[in-house]
Design a protein around this motif. Sequence first.
Motif, PDB file in Angstrom:
ATOM      1  N   ALA A  15      46.898  30.557 -45.065  1.00 13.32           N
ATOM      2  CA  ALA A  15      46.890  30.902 -43.651  1.00 13.32           C
ATOM      3  C   ALA A  15      45.949  32.082 -43.440  1.00 13.32           C
ATOM      4  N   VAL A  16      45.084  31.939 -42.474  1.00 14.88           N
ATOM      5  CA  VAL A  16      44.174  33.016 -42.108  1.00 14.88           C
ATOM      6  C   VAL A  16      44.403  33.297 -40.630  1.00 14.88           C
ATOM      7  N   THR A  17      44.684  34.539 -40.321  1.00 12.24           N
ATOM      8  CA  THR A  17      44.882  34.916 -38.923  1.00 12.24           C
ATOM      9  C   THR A  17      43.612  35.573 -38.399  1.00 12.24           C
ATOM     10  N   GLU A  18      43.513  35.633 -37.095  1.00 14.59           N
ATOM     11  CA  GLU A  18      42.369  36.315 -36.491  1.00 14.59           C
ATOM     12  C   GLU A  18      42.330  37.774 -36.920  1.00 14.59           C
ATOM     13  N   PHE A  19      43.493  38.381 -37.063  1.00 14.09           N
ATOM     14  CA  PHE A  19      43.539  39.782 -37.484  1.00 14.09           C
ATOM     15  C   PHE A  19      42.891  39.955 -38.857  1.00 14.09           C
ATOM     16  N   VAL A  20      43.219  39.086 -39.806  1.00 12.27           N
ATOM     17  CA  VAL A  20      42.645  39.175 -41.154  1.00 12.27           C
ATOM     18  C   VAL A  20      41.132  38.936 -41.093  1.00 12.27           C
ATOM     19  N   ALA A  21      40.719  37.876 -40.376  1.00  9.64           N
ATOM     20  CA  ALA A  21      39.299  37.543 -40.286  1.00  9.64           C
ATOM     21  C   ALA A  21      38.505  38.661 -39.612  1.00  9.64           C
ATOM     22  N   ASN A  22      39.021  39.187 -38.501  1.00  8.63           N
ATOM     23  CA  ASN A  22      38.303  40.254 -37.791  1.00  8.63           C
ATOM     24  C   ASN A  22      38.353  41.577 -38.545  1.00  8.63           C
ATOM     25  N   SER A  23      39.410  41.821 -39.308  1.00  2.24           N
ATOM     26  CA  SER A  23      39.458  43.022 -40.146  1.00  2.24           C
ATOM     27  C   SER A  23      38.375  42.958 -41.221  1.00  2.24           C
ATOM     28  N   ALA A  24      38.198  41.776 -41.814  1.00  3.72           N
ATOM     29  CA  ALA A  24      37.143  41.603 -42.816  1.00  3.72           C
ATOM     30  C   ALA A  24      35.767  41.786 -42.171  1.00  3.72           C
ATOM     31  N   ALA A  25      35.575  41.205 -40.987  1.00  4.03           N
ATOM     32  CA  ALA A  25      34.294  41.350 -40.279  1.00  4.03           C
ATOM     33  C   ALA A  25      34.029  42.815 -39.950  1.00  4.03           C
ATOM     34  N   PHE A  26      35.060  43.527 -39.497  1.00  8.24           N
ATOM     35  CA  PHE A  26      34.919  44.953 -39.189  1.00  8.24           C
ATOM     36  C   PHE A  26      34.532  45.739 -40.438  1.00  8.24           C
ATOM     37  N   THR A  27      35.167  45.423 -41.557  1.00  8.73           N
ATOM     38  CA  THR A  27      34.890  46.127 -42.810  1.00  8.73           C
ATOM     39  C   THR A  27      33.445  45.912 -43.244  1.00  8.73           C
ATOM     40  N   TYR A  28      32.990  44.658 -43.232  1.00  9.69           N
ATOM     41  CA  TYR A  28      31.602  44.372 -43.615  1.00  9.69           C
ATOM     42  C   TYR A  28      30.622  45.051 -42.660  1.00  9.69           C
ATOM     43  N   PHE A  29      30.907  44.991 -41.353  1.00  7.23           N
ATOM     44  CA  PHE A  29      30.026  45.599 -40.359  1.00  7.23           C
ATOM     45  C   PHE A  29      29.957  47.112 -40.538  1.00  7.23           C
ATOM     46  N   THR A  30      31.117  47.750 -40.666  1.00  2.00           N
ATOM     47  CA  THR A  30      31.177  49.203 -40.803  1.00  2.00           C
ATOM     48  C   THR A  30      30.517  49.685 -42.095  1.00  2.00           C
ATOM     49  N   ALA A  31      30.642  48.898 -43.154  1.00  2.00           N
ATOM     50  CA  ALA A  31      30.053  49.272 -44.448  1.00  2.00           C
ATOM     51  C   ALA A  31      28.542  49.034 -44.482  1.00  2.00           C
ATOM     52  N   GLY A  32      27.989  48.416 -43.435  1.00  2.09           N
ATOM     53  CA  GLY A  32      26.549  48.152 -43.416  1.00  2.09           C
ATOM     54  C   GLY A  32      26.147  46.945 -44.251  1.00  2.09           C
ATOM     55  N   ALA A  33      27.108  46.107 -44.593  1.00  2.74           N
ATOM     56  CA  ALA A  33      26.818  44.939 -45.435  1.00  2.74           C
ATOM     57  C   ALA A  33      26.166  43.807 -44.656  1.00  2.74           C
ATOM     58  N   LEU A  34      26.124  43.908 -43.334  1.00 11.71           N
ATOM     59  CA  LEU A  34      25.532  42.852 -42.522  1.00 11.71           C
ATOM     60  C   LEU A  34      24.107  43.213 -42.133  1.00 11.71           C
ATOM     61  N   ARG A  35      23.333  43.623 -43.117  1.00 10.47           N
ATOM     62  CA  ARG A  35      21.913  43.978 -42.960  1.00 10.47           C
ATOM     63  C   ARG A  35      21.119  43.268 -44.042  1.00 10.47           C
ATOM     64  N   ARG A  36      19.913  42.864 -43.708  1.00 10.56           N
ATOM     65  CA  ARG A  36      19.063  42.188 -44.684  1.00 10.56           C
ATOM     66  C   ARG A  36      17.606  42.431 -44.305  1.00 10.56           C
ATOM     67  N   ASN A  37      16.786  42.773 -45.287  1.00  5.02           N
ATOM     68  CA  ASN A  37      15.349  42.897 -45.089  1.00  5.02           C
ATOM     69  C   ASN A  37      14.685  41.697 -45.749  1.00  5.02           C
ATOM     70  N   ILE A  38      13.775  41.068 -45.008  1.00  2.00           N
ATOM     71  CA  ILE A  38      13.115  39.863 -45.501  1.00  2.00           C
ATOM     72  C   ILE A  38      11.612  40.079 -45.506  1.00  2.00           C
TER      73      ILE A  38
END
Length: 184
Positions: A15-38
């Motif tokens: 079971a995956v809840t929106e809270f779990v999914a959005n918490s993971a998205a927030f963590t990746y976003f806040t940590a700067g993991a959603l950046r890429r140089n090409i």
Amino acid sequence: PTPPPMAHEPTLLLAVTEFVANSAAFTYFTAGALRRNISSDTLPRRFPLQLRTKSMEVFSPQLQELYPDQPMELHLWARQQPLLSCHPDALHGTLLGSAEAFVVLPNATRVPAFLLNIDANVTGKPTITRNRLGGTVRLTGLVPTLSWGLPVPQVKRLETLLKFSLWLFGVPRANSKCCPRAVP
């Protein structure tokens, strides 16, 4: 909340809840993991467009005029935390990102060329086949808009190229990360 189904035999319940999914998205976003140089070095060899001003001429002739046949780089990042919603059949996501293009001069100086805001909608569907857990990702919407920079009169062409590139490279790569794995 939906109560878990009753099982009369050994069952794996995921079971995956929106809270779990959005918490993971927030963590990746806040940590700067959603950046890429090409750069051209990081693109697949079979990619139809190389990151050079000459290749971008079809979208912005002015870019090639100012910087004839110079290499380019793209810096991609999430402008906001991805928003995820859970539905019984799929996980839906809205990704709000930006892509800034730079011309790389011979002295390695990077000159900003333009900034595109790219908003995308994706759907991820989990799958279970025999004893394997997997999933698929599908692009359901993409809207690029020019934020600033040199004129890019052919934004519609660029949108078509982005959609094609994501369909050809991005979605298969995401799906390879979701490829079926053995369920313990």
